[in-house]
Structures are given as structure tokens and as C-alpha cells.
Design an enzyme around this catalytic site. Sequence first.
Site, PDB file in Angstrom:
ATOM      1  N   GLU A   1       0.823  -1.220   0.000  1.00 10.35           N
ATOM      2  CA  GLU A   1       0.000   0.000   0.000  1.00 10.35           C
ATOM      3  C   GLU A   1       0.854   1.266   0.000  1.00 10.35           C
ATOM      4  OE1 GLU A   1      -1.653   1.800   3.482  1.00 10.35           O
ATOM      5  OE2 GLU A   1      -1.270   0.010   4.691  1.00 10.35           O
TER       6      GLU A   1
ATOM      7  N   LYS B   1      -5.266  10.991   1.137  1.00 12.93           N
ATOM      8  CA  LYS B   1      -5.448   9.593   1.528  1.00 12.93           C
ATOM      9  C   LYS B   1      -6.693   9.083   0.796  1.00 12.93           C
ATOM     10  CE  LYS B   1      -6.725   7.379   5.832  1.00 12.93           C
ATOM     11  NZ  LYS B   1      -6.923   7.619   7.282  1.00 12.93           N
TER      12      LYS B   1
ATOM     13  N   VAL C   1      -5.535   0.428   3.071  1.00 15.26           N
ATOM     14  CA  VAL C   1      -5.728  -1.021   2.946  1.00 15.26           C
ATOM     15  C   VAL C   1      -6.944  -1.300   2.067  1.00 15.26           C
ATOM     16  CG1 VAL C   1      -6.392  -3.105   4.236  1.00 15.26           C
ATOM     17  CG2 VAL C   1      -4.546  -1.629   5.088  1.00 15.26           C
TER      18      VAL C   1
ATOM     19  N   ASP D   1     -16.904   5.862  13.997  1.00  9.22           N
ATOM     20  CA  ASP D   1     -15.670   5.781  13.215  1.00  9.22           C
ATOM     21  C   ASP D   1     -15.182   4.326  13.132  1.00  9.22           C
ATOM     22  OD1 ASP D   1     -13.286   6.087  11.918  1.00  9.22           O
ATOM     23  OD2 ASP D   1     -12.567   7.734  13.175  1.00  9.22           O
TER      24      ASP D   1
ATOM     25  N   SER E   1     -13.237   1.879  10.286  1.00 10.49           N
ATOM     26  CA  SER E   1     -12.495   1.960   9.022  1.00 10.49           C
ATOM     27  C   SER E   1     -13.179   1.186   7.900  1.00 10.49           C
ATOM     28  CB  SER E   1     -11.081   1.411   9.218  1.00 10.49           C
ATOM     29  OG  SER E   1     -10.408   1.401   7.971  1.00 10.49           O
ATOM     30  N   ALA E   2     -13.164   1.776   6.718  1.00 13.34           N
ATOM     31  CA  ALA E   2     -13.667   1.094   5.514  1.00 13.34           C
ATOM     32  C   ALA E   2     -12.842  -0.163   5.215  1.00 13.34           C
ATOM     33  CB  ALA E   2     -13.640   2.046   4.322  1.00 13.34           C
ATOM     34  N   ASP E   3     -11.648  -0.289   5.816  1.00 14.11           N
ATOM     35  CA  ASP E   3     -10.829  -1.502   5.623  1.00 14.11           C
ATOM     36  C   ASP E   3     -11.619  -2.761   6.003  1.00 14.11           C
ATOM     37  OD1 ASP E   3      -8.796   0.284   5.067  1.00 14.11           O
ATOM     38  OD2 ASP E   3      -7.588  -0.208   6.845  1.00 14.11           O
TER      39      ASP E   3
ATOM     40  N   LYS F   1      -3.325  -1.609  15.369  1.00 12.58           N
ATOM     41  CA  LYS F   1      -2.699  -0.849  16.455  1.00 12.58           C
ATOM     42  C   LYS F   1      -3.648  -0.676  17.626  1.00 12.58           C
ATOM     43  CE  LYS F   1       0.968   2.054  14.751  1.00 12.58           C
ATOM     44  NZ  LYS F   1       0.863   2.300  13.307  1.00 12.58           N
TER      45      LYS F   1
HETATM   46  N1  PSU Z   1      -2.518   1.438  10.659  1.00 13.77           N
HETATM   47  C1  PSU Z   1      -1.171   1.481  10.757  1.00 13.77           C
HETATM   48  N2  PSU Z   1      -0.459   2.166   9.798  1.00 13.77           N
HETATM   49  C2  PSU Z   1      -1.072   2.766   8.743  1.00 13.77           C
HETATM   50  C3  PSU Z   1      -2.508   2.685   8.648  1.00 13.77           C
HETATM   51  C4  PSU Z   1      -3.170   2.017   9.617  1.00 13.77           C
HETATM   52  O1  PSU Z   1      -0.617   0.935  11.693  1.00 13.77           O
HETATM   53  O2  PSU Z   1      -0.380   3.378   7.900  1.00 13.77           O
HETATM   54  C5  PSU Z   1      -3.206   3.293   7.456  1.00 13.77           C
HETATM   55  C6  PSU Z   1      -3.582   2.206   6.443  1.00 13.77           C
HETATM   56  O3  PSU Z   1      -3.445   2.717   5.139  1.00 13.77           O
HETATM   57  C7  PSU Z   1      -5.048   1.951   6.752  1.00 13.77           C
HETATM   58  C8  PSU Z   1      -5.496   3.339   7.095  1.00 13.77           C
HETATM   59  O4  PSU Z   1      -5.779   1.397   5.661  1.00 13.77           O
HETATM   60  O5  PSU Z   1      -4.442   3.881   7.860  1.00 13.77           O
HETATM   61  C9  PSU Z   1      -6.799   3.330   7.867  1.00 13.77           C
HETATM   62  O6  PSU Z   1      -7.324   4.617   7.905  1.00 13.77           O
HETATM   63  P1  PSU Z   1      -8.842   4.852   8.408  1.00 13.77           P
HETATM   64  O7  PSU Z   1      -8.827   4.489   9.860  1.00 13.77           O
HETATM   65  O8  PSU Z   1      -9.078   6.325   8.178  1.00 13.77           O
HETATM   66  O9  PSU Z   1      -9.711   3.979   7.577  1.00 13.77           O
HETATM   67 MN    MN Z   2     -12.153   6.465  10.071  1.00 12.12          MN
END
Ligand code: PSU
Ligand code: MN
Length: 309
Positions: free
Chosen positions: A25, A87, A107, A139, A141-143, A160
Amino acid sequence: MNPLLDIHPEAAAALQAGQPVVALESTIITHGMPWPQNVETALRVEAAVREAGAVPATIAILGGRLKAGLAQAEIEQLGRAGHAVPKASRRDLPLLLSTGALGATTVATTMMVAALAGIRLFATGGIGGVHRGAETSFDISADLLELARTPVAVVCAGAKAILDLRATLEVLETHGVPVLGYGTDELPAFYSRHSGLKLPGRLDSPEAFARALRAQDIVAPSQGMVVANPIPQAHEIPAGVIGAHIEQALAEATRQGVAGAAVTPFLLARVAELTGGASLAANIALVLSNARLAAEVAVAYTALQAPGQ
Ligand code: PSU
Ligand code: MN
């Protein structure tokens, strides 16, 4: 072939020949680490994939195109621009693609592009998940939703501890996403090998993961998988040490009203500052370890796909 997708010639040739390819990524480059360690790490990760016998394909959006596989100069361009690069999660793609912008794939979007290109394995540091306080902020994540609908296995060191790890596992379970530990039956917590949260299963070799992927291809061909690989022991930061820094970063985010897509990059950068070099060194070590494992699984998986198997 997708009209918005460019596959790097080396990755395209490998895919054509049924050889192993591993997706990587770009948000980890722009938002996950500071320059210049971000570029150094991205290049070392590509080298680690190659050493283990697979072809790397770092994914990003450049000039309104989905790119599977970048030139070194493109990785450097993204790494130097850092947080100035938008992003790109799933909801951002129509805007970024139609306006010809640069975008760093999370991701979720790295999985989307990998699937379009025909890449089954993807290595990164950690996935996004359910944020603490999601019961009021919503909140999530879309992941997690991408893992439920896109057939790419994500090799990561868990998620994390800035997140609510228990709720993250629950959402993955609801959506039927397998979360399998490599040599462990506990969810790794990124910097630490232990979270105290039990996984439904563990597998102990790349070949065992390849067989699980093949079974998934048959029984749930539109789903992803989380391959949870604990950080190498020598680089682990115990939960008790990292925990206080995470609490401080979370409190600052709340006080400053940080919301939406800015939350994860804010917390990652703040925890890195608060721990000095230690968290960055750990982050680099675990990404390299994940890249090696993803390449080993990709090698075993393509061997299973070979005619006569
Ligand atoms: N967690 C990490 N390092 C990262 C990310 C998450 O330890 O770099 C990044 C990844 O690209 C993940 C994104 O897909 O943050 C998630 O962001 P959000 O919570 O806004 O969906
Ligand atoms: Mn988010």
C-alpha cells in the site's frame, strides 16, 4: 482489463505467467511514516518481497490512474509529498480518479486495486479498525468492510492499540472475515505480540495459509482474509510501555477535535513522536517481516494453482 488500471510490466508479466505477486500500500508511505524512512522502508519492503521469490506491486493513484506497481521515482515522489497526498479510501476514488489527482491507497483501496489486477496477497503494517468511542463517533475503518467483499489476503501485524481491538474482531466476525494467526492463536497488537484476544484459529506455515486461501476461493470467493503475523520478538514494544503514549495521543486528538480520515494519521504521527525512534524502528521491522511472509504465502499459493495440483 480495467480501463482505469495500469499494471507495471514486471508485475503484469508475472501475473500472466502464474508467478507470485505481492501488493503493497501507499498510505503507509505518505501518512504512516516520516520522510525519508518512509521511502527507504518502501524500497526495502519491495526488496524483501523479491528475496522471498515474488514480484512486488506498490499500489497508488497517479494522474487519475490506478497503478499496480510503481517505479522507484514514483515511490520517492509520494514519500516526499507525505501528508500533502490525499489519503484515498473507497469513497474517495471517483473524485480522485476523475480529477487526475495523486492518491495514497489505504488497505481498503489497495485491496480493490489488487483484486482488479488479479493479486491475491497484500502485505502492510496494520489494518484500520473500529476506533475507541465508535459507539458515538461511528468511526469504523472502511478496511473492515473491504475485507468482507474483496478477495485479497492482508498480511499485517494485527491492528494498532490506538483502536478498540475487541470491537474490531467482532466486526470482522460479523462480516465473516477469517482472522488467522501465524504461529499464534492471539490477535497481535502491532507493536506488541499479545492483545489477550483469542483468534478462531492459527496456522503455522506459509503452505498452510496457501491451502486456506485455496479453500476460501471455493467456499467464499469474494472475501478477504487477515493473516495476523506478530512483530518479531526482538523488536516488540510491550503493551505497558506503548499504552501510556497511546492514551496521551488519543486525549490530544479528542481535545483538538480531530475527526474522520485525519484520525488515524494524527494518532500514528503523535505516537511516533511520543516514543521517539523506538516505535518507528518497530514499525519498519514488522512491515519487513510481513512482506517476507506474504511473499512466502504467495509462492506456496501459486504452486497450488499450478496445473496438475
Ligand atoms: N494502521 C497502521 N499504519 C497505517 C494505517 C493504519 O498501523 O499506515 C493506514 C492504512 O493505510 C489503513 C489506514 O488502511 O491507515 C486506515 O485509515 P482509516 O482508519 O481512516 O480507515
Ligand atoms: Mn475512520
